[in-house]
Design an enzyme around this catalytic site. Structure first.
Site, mmCIF file in Angstrom:
data_model
loop_
_atom_site.group_PDB
_atom_site.id
_atom_site.type_symbol
_atom_site.label_atom_id
_atom_site.label_comp_id
_atom_site.label_asym_id
_atom_site.label_seq_id
_atom_site.Cartn_x
_atom_site.Cartn_y
_atom_site.Cartn_z
ATOM 1 N N GLY A 1 0.828 -1.203 0.000
ATOM 2 C CA GLY A 1 0.000 0.000 0.000
ATOM 3 C C GLY A 1 0.854 1.241 0.000
ATOM 4 N N GLU B 1 -0.175 0.539 -6.292
ATOM 5 C CA GLU B 1 0.714 0.181 -5.183
ATOM 6 C C GLU B 1 0.954 -1.332 -5.133
ATOM 7 O OE1 GLU B 1 2.534 1.839 -3.133
ATOM 8 O OE2 GLU B 1 1.854 3.897 -3.370
ATOM 9 N N GLU C 1 11.061 -7.190 0.185
ATOM 10 C CA GLU C 1 10.696 -8.569 -0.090
ATOM 11 C C GLU C 1 9.179 -8.649 -0.098
ATOM 12 O OE1 GLU C 1 11.484 -12.990 1.941
ATOM 13 O OE2 GLU C 1 12.125 -11.152 2.939
#
Lengths: 140, 140
Positions: B38, B54, B104
């Site tokens: 986000g 996003e 990650e």
């Protein structure tokens, strides 16, 4: 953290009154027309608190929120600047009285809503009415 | 219209992958920890477009949004500044790959979520899981 240019968060409240009525306010500042009670969220203020505050300021009613409904974010929804409105549903007793940014606050039957409705509030009211009748929310 | 000091609107996305898994990203900037993909909503951008953007930037996944879920606005939810996050649910195929603000990106089974979870994302994930299982949303 840098400051980005963001839309402004706002709230609007669909206030339900006994007799299957909904409360609208007649705006005394442009854009003119009937609108849901609502306004800007303050720094440090939760959406729920902003919704109760704006409802009280614009209608005199003490609203008990029942549901967090959808957020509306079309950049064209407010001609002044880009706002994102989180819409709440709530219930109140008594009769509304205008104040603050609202010249007049009045309860309307769902079948007899006034016009013009400012912003995207006709769409919000239609979505809310459908939700109240069916439990269905509009999908993204 | 004067500029008020407002919370910043953001989006977070609960991305569901086949195998009853959810995608989280490991933040490479503080606050550290695992988080939902986000970020901030741009001026002129709809919430839905920000959510898809996003998700793509942080996980490489093309998300199809299925539901606008709740908005979270506690002033303490982000230690940096007051943000209001509109949370979406969506589905994707393939496997996530990190990028952008995320060091990650990885898919986790709902029963084996990592810790720590940043922000209020443990609460959002619990609310989303309950909604996915029961259809019930938290009330205001």
């Amino acid at each position: 953290m840098p400051e980005f240019r963001n839309p402004a968060p706002t709230v609007d409240v669909v206030i339900l009154l006994p007799g299957d009525r909904v409360v609208l306010v007649h705006r005394k500042n442009p854009p003119l027309g009937w609108a849901l009670p609502g306004g800007f969220v303050d720094e440090g203020e939760k959406l729920e608190d902003a919704a109760v505050r704006e409802a009280r300021e614009e209608t005199g009613l003490a609203v008990v929120l029942s549901e967090q409904f959808l957020a509306y974010s079309d950049p064209r929804r407010d001609p002044r600047r880009h706002t994102v409105s989180a819409v709440f549903l709530g219930r109140a007793a008594g009769e509304p009285a205008g104040g603050d940014d609202a010249a007049e606050a009045r309860a309307f039957a769902w079948g007899a809503l006034p016009s013009p409705l400012a912003f995207d509030h006709a769409e919000i009211l239609a979505d809310a009415r459908r939700f109240l009748l069916t439990g269905a929310r509009r999908r993204p």
